[in-house]
Design an enzyme around this catalytic site. Sequence first.
Site: not given
Length: 836
Positions: A221-223
């Site tokens: 995932s992106d953060w």
Amino acid sequence: MIENILNQMTLEEQVSLLAGADFWTTVPVERLGIPKIKVTDGPNGARGAGSLVAGVKATCFPVAIALGATWNPELVKRMGVSLAGQAKSKGASVLLAPTVNIHRSGLNGRNFECYSEDPLLTASLAVAYIQGVQSGGVAATIKHFAGNESEIERQTMSSDIDERSLREIYLLPFEQAVKKAGVMAVMSSYNRLNGTYTSEHPWLLTDVLRKEWGFDGIVMSDWFGSHSTADTVNAGLDLEMPGPSRDRGEKLVKAVHDGEVKAETVRDAARRILTLLERVGALETAPDLAESSLDLPEDRALIRQIGAEGAVLLKNEGILPLARTSLDSIAVVGPNAGVARVMGGGSAQIAAHYTVSPLQGIRAALSDANSVHHAAGCSNNRLVEVFAGDIEVEYFTGRALEGTPVHTERADKGEFFWFDLPSPDLDPANFSARITGKFVPSDSGEHIFGMTNAGLAKLSIDGKLVVNGYDGWTRGDNYFGTANSEQRQGLELEAGRSYTLTIDYCSPADTADGIHLTAIRFGVEKALGDAAIDEAVARAADCDVALVFVGREGQWDSEGLDLPDMRLPGRQEELIEKVAAVNANTVVVLQTGGPVEMPWLDKVQAVLQIWYTGQELGNAVADVLFGDAEPGGRLPQTFPKSLSDNSAITGNPLVYPGQDGHVRYDEGVFVGYRHHDSHGVEPLFPFGFGLGYTQFSWGEAKASSTVLGEDGITVTVDVTNTGARKGADVVQLYVRPLASAVLRPEKELRAFAKLELAAGETATATLTVTLRDLSFFDVAAKAFRSEAGNYELLIAANAADIRSRIAIVNPAEWLGHVTDPLSEGHSHRSEPGHAQ
């Protein structure tokens, strides 16, 4: 080996691998000898685990749009090799780059971080970048998958894109990264795609990425970009970042026990994590996570070379290159002259080893530095100039600045981005800090104090509250939308007097879903007015040539917000026009992360676009201005005459910037030059455009055949440097269908070659066209369809400069399945009139 490890792991241990341990590392399983590995942000450097504005120094390379302007995959591959070494110096095994989203609107805050408006150019450079990085034993992470072409409400916005446009434009770079480069990791985007978050999108992550393209790496995932437990795991998201886990851990174990997630699904994801560790050598030797500063002369030289190769000469009335011997005086003016604007903002930021401003580079290039006269003229910063000076920071447990500080440190810059706090006794959700510094103004008059904070803060001068970032705090457009909009207040100050700045800060109480960060930025500046412009104009009037350095900076070109327009901010246009009125030899040097409108274009002698070219900025621009290097760049993005000429700017907010949580890509495949060509909209500068310091003669293009067969057609073009100095030219091949059952662009880039030639030298550009290069995506057939019929191959210097046309025939319809390799592809052909 991996299966043996998996057989020994408990469900809980397998689940532990599927979320980060902290902001930058994965979870180890010490019982089985599984180490943790570190990831680091790219794409124009390797920052390590430091904050966006501090930490161990790192090498700062040019940004992605500057790489796009090189049109040189081999050069980008060399940068990738260097970045692998940089990542290892930070103890990292995974580089979070490249970014391959498409230049759609011209206003995307991360436009600078992406290569091009064209998917083929983007894909070619991304493949080279990935190959370079992964050749050094470091995993590359292609991002953001997919539809993240704007920063507006990016954590919730749904990018509504039809499948044909997805396949032809927005997914192509990802497809090539998987099929050609074997990329080891993919990062999902924040946004939704057609209503579903990409981090839990089964069609995107499993059907397309894994089953059709054969991807066998990890998806992270992106953060803070995952939103669920079962949905993300079942869709194919392997790693939730950052840690500690919010949606996995015990929640995922329970989901398995409750039958919401199959145990085999968890095992498959854990297998992919272990495979990544194996590929980067971590299972054989646990990586050393210690960070060091690696400043290599070969990296410095490479940055300088890329800076010149990506510099695009947009206009030149014979004034460039500048002749050192004929210049007694040079005016170097503008807000980007004396300041080194070396990178964009957001997660791409790093603490560079050093930076060289254009003013420094120009003075170093001349034997008489006294011949250079400088004035800023005006400002262009979006936020108040950050405070610089000795600062003391005291940290307290709790949010009330009470008791004895648990830690005290010194700093030299008024910006703090706390990924990690300096003491284990401090809780990111429950701490406070008192920041104290001294400011001595050099001039009397009104000074502007500004502050933006993710958390709550108050700024006082000599004990008097000046900026209130506490009462009435609301989220704004800074620090990825976690901080308020900058609060400003003017105050009359006396020159030479010492003033005490005190900032009381406490961590955010907001626990809503989304990104959670603790950060603050404060600054002070004396506003530049008419006197500053008058000074710059006076300097320019007295000099042989005036170099005006204008553009934007990393607070404008930044992750977390889009641009308000395509004009130069502040009074820069006024500065250009007033300088040009008093000096007939005015050269404008642009630093932006994308296109700008140029109402002043006819009033200046030359325009050079240099982007953000990394720590060697000043040296690279001096090399080009004085002719020590060729401006080798070609535009990777169309520069429209006005913002309204862009395909996404229709006046309908649903198309851009979005409305009610949706942004609809109504232009379909007609992005960039495809829009300008097909709708007759003349650009200011076309895609692929760029001038040089020498001249080239092109021979007539020749094709290996006029009938497209299984092996494609090879086109050759002889190019001769007819000038007196070395230079580079780019041969571009576009395909134009003469008839089609669907609406198609006038032409599309399908191959290119960059040739560097000495004076008088001739070389041959060799370009190949395949059956897929003639195709469009047929949604009903779930395949790329090349219709039988007539096509033209257009050999061009840019999208508006066609040099040769070759008529070819595709004798039989062809279908390219989505599972086919890109290099050769299986052919599925039928005779005309017998569609398959």
